[in-house]
Design a protein around this motif. Structure first.
Motif, PDB file in Angstrom:
ATOM      1  N   SER A   1       9.456   0.551  11.619  1.00 18.54           N
ATOM      2  CA  SER A   1       8.810   1.140  12.802  1.00 18.54           C
ATOM      3  C   SER A   1       7.987   0.114  13.576  1.00 18.54           C
TER       4      SER A   1
ATOM      5  N   THR B   1       2.164   6.763  13.139  1.00 21.46           N
ATOM      6  CA  THR B   1       2.291   5.328  13.413  1.00 21.46           C
ATOM      7  C   THR B   1       3.548   5.033  14.227  1.00 21.46           C
ATOM      8  N   THR B   2       4.649   5.670  13.824  1.00 23.88           N
ATOM      9  CA  THR B   2       5.921   5.399  14.499  1.00 23.88           C
ATOM     10  C   THR B   2       5.819   5.727  15.983  1.00 23.88           C
TER      11      THR B   2
ATOM     12  N   ARG C   1       8.912   1.295  -6.408  1.00 21.42           N
ATOM     13  CA  ARG C   1       7.565   1.039  -5.888  1.00 21.42           C
ATOM     14  C   ARG C   1       6.593   2.098  -6.379  1.00 21.42           C
TER      15      ARG C   1
ATOM     16  N   ASP D   1      -0.603  -2.915  12.642  1.00 24.35           N
ATOM     17  CA  ASP D   1      -0.109  -1.679  12.044  1.00 24.35           C
ATOM     18  C   ASP D   1      -1.002  -1.368  10.848  1.00 24.35           C
TER      19      ASP D   1
ATOM     20  N   SER E   1      -1.285   6.540  10.637  1.00 20.50           N
ATOM     21  CA  SER E   1      -0.777   7.910  10.475  1.00 20.50           C
ATOM     22  C   SER E   1      -1.790   8.766   9.724  1.00 20.50           C
TER      23      SER E   1
ATOM     24  N   HIS F   1       7.460  -2.983   8.499  1.00 15.63           N
ATOM     25  CA  HIS F   1       8.213  -1.730   8.356  1.00 15.63           C
ATOM     26  C   HIS F   1       9.123  -1.618   9.584  1.00 15.63           C
TER      27      HIS F   1
ATOM     28  N   ALA G   1       4.132   6.510   0.754  1.00 17.27           N
ATOM     29  CA  ALA G   1       4.992   7.325   1.617  1.00 17.27           C
ATOM     30  C   ALA G   1       4.175   8.441   2.260  1.00 17.27           C
TER      31      ALA G   1
ATOM     32  N   HIS H   1      -1.071  11.429   7.831  1.00 14.61           N
ATOM     33  CA  HIS H   1      -0.594  11.927   6.530  1.00 14.61           C
ATOM     34  C   HIS H   1      -0.729  10.909   5.409  1.00 14.61           C
ATOM     35  N   LYS H   2      -0.921   9.638   5.737  1.00 10.03           N
ATOM     36  CA  LYS H   2      -1.089   8.634   4.684  1.00 10.03           C
ATOM     37  C   LYS H   2      -2.555   8.499   4.283  1.00 10.03           C
TER      38      LYS H   2
ATOM     39  N   ASN I   1       3.814  -2.475   3.050  1.00 10.96           N
ATOM     40  CA  ASN I   1       4.124  -1.260   2.283  1.00 10.96           C
ATOM     41  C   ASN I   1       5.036  -1.565   1.098  1.00 10.96           C
TER      42      ASN I   1
ATOM     43  N   GLN J   1      -0.797   1.317   6.262  1.00  7.68           N
ATOM     44  CA  GLN J   1      -1.052   1.150   4.821  1.00  7.68           C
ATOM     45  C   GLN J   1      -2.451   0.597   4.537  1.00  7.68           C
TER      46      GLN J   1
END
Ligand code: 7TS
Length: 404
Positions: A124, A93-94, A378, A199, A222, A122, A30, A224-225, A174, A202
């Protein structure tokens, strides 16, 4: 040697207690925690450099611009793109996928055309394409998946027609942790001249990525991941494609000249970057990429693979354990259910033990439907997780199981 205890010292949050117990953070799919190097870069920029980029003649503005553009080069190098013109900064990513779905749809998609996504995307990487298909009168088609959670690539060739405009596929699921053979997806699609979006939300945190070797046309991830800040992400696109696509948003920065009669657009990558970018976040993202590069993506991958193998073995020993996905190549994500304990109960009770896992459909409802379930628990590992934390998870699950 990879020294995980040394690495953990870079992440102050890992020393926290939750309900009087040491935090066991297993929700890295997440978002990941941030090392000091990233947070301190943000504080330092706000305290000492802050000024809007690209517009100022003054010293601070030029310094902020230099940091922002150097970050683009860091990203380019990290995913091995050919040119910084191919690196677009987005909010994540979104937004990267929404940008592409809109621009690509405007330029390339007509009524009756088709867009292909996989069964394990996902939301998105589904919904933006669906919205575009609705606007354009196009159809969404789906690459099917085996019960083990592997894409059925032998079906992909039949799925592609002369109406297929683009194929969109995640590199790592994910939910199932499946590492998809995206190079093979690209090869099959390219045989028919169809571009591919991968994508990478992940995958980027867990393995080295080379967009030229993969030969994908677009790639999204992204910040933040991958231990960077929230609110920043990347869309990579081959220059030849980006040149053909219209802007997504209008505003400052993305223009060359504006009059009330006509506006001409800026060159790449700025054509796709309307408005003030989060230049503090782009700089901090570069610090995060420097951080993981410093540890070595191969060392991180080896550590996480070892942890995943260990966790799979331990979890499989729990009575009533059902693990979803058994792909031959898998990443540091494990989804499971235990007996008929609801995933939400499991997550809530583990939380009381200081263990942070994710529960629910993981923004992949079509995949849940394919698996015939409503949700899972998860666990997803990051570069700072340890075998002791896996043991704590296993003990926690056993305690919850005994309660039921
Ligand atoms: N694609 C994949 C494969 C993802 O796992 C996610 C987020 C996204 C796209 C969207 O990324 P965002 O940064 O734009 O939100 N996945 C998850 C998750 O698994 N749990 O919370 C967010």
């Amino acid at each position: 040697m990879y020294d995980v205890n040394r690495v953990r010292e870079d992440f102050p949050i890992l020393a926290r207690q939750i309900y009087g117990r040491p935090l066991v953070y297993l929700d890295n799919g997440a978002t990941t925690q941030k090392p000091r190097q990233v947070v301190e870069a943000m504080v330092d920029e706000y305290y000492n450099v802050n000024a809007n980029v690209h517009r100022g003649v003054h010293f601070l503005s030029q310094q902020a611009t230099d940091l922002h553009e150097a970050s683009r080069e860091t990203v380019r190098h990290f995913i091995n793109a050919r040119s910084t013109a191919e690196i677009l900064f987005t909010r994540g990513t979104t937004e990267s996928i929404n940008l592409l779905a809109f621009s690509f749809g405007e330029a390339m998609v007509k009524a009756g055309d088709e867009v292909v996504v996989s069964a394990m995307e996902h939301h998105s990487n589904i919904v933006p394409w669906q919205m575009m298909c609705e606007r354009k009168g196009a159809q969404l088609r789906v690459i099917p998946m085996t019960d083990d959670g592997e894409l059925q690539l032998e079906a992909l060739d039949d799925l592609l027609t002369e109406r297929t405009r683009i194929v969109c596929c995640t590199q790592v699921s994910n939910v199932l942790g499946t590492v998809n053979l995206v190079k093979e997806v690209v090869r099959i699609a390219h045989e028919r001249g169809i571009p591919v979006l991968v994508d990478g939300a992940q995958s980027v945190p867990h393995m080295s990525v080379d967009v030229q070797d993969m030969d994908c046309d677009f790639f999204a991830f992204s910040g933040h991941k991958v231990y960077g800040p929230t609110g920043v992400g990347v869309l990579y696109g081959k220059e030849a494609w980006l040149d053909k696509l219209p802007p997504y948003q209008g505003g400052g920065e993305m223009i060359k000249n504006v009059s009330f009669e006509k506006t001409t657009y800026n060159e790449l990558p700025y054509k796709f970057e309307a408005g003030t970018p989060d230049y503090v976040a782009t700089h901090a993202l570069a610090k995060a990429l420097d951080y993981v590069s410093g540890l070595g993506m191969q060392a991180i991958e080896a550590h996480e693979q070892e942890l995943t193998r260990y966790a799979l073995e331990k979890l499989q020993g729990i009575e009533g354990m059902r693990i979803f996905g058994a792909a031959k190549q898998r990443d540091a994500v494990i989804s499971f259910q235990v007996g008929n304990i609801h995933h939400l109960d499991m997550g809530t009770l583990l939380d009381r033990l200081g263990i942070a896992v994710r529960t629910g459909h993981h923004c992949a409802e079509p995949l849940m439907r394919r698996l015939g379930i409503e949700g899972t628990v998860r666990t997803s590992f990051g570069l700072y997780n340890t075998k002791a934390e896996v043991d704590a998870l296993v003990d926690g699950i056993e305690r919850v199981r005994r309660m039921f």
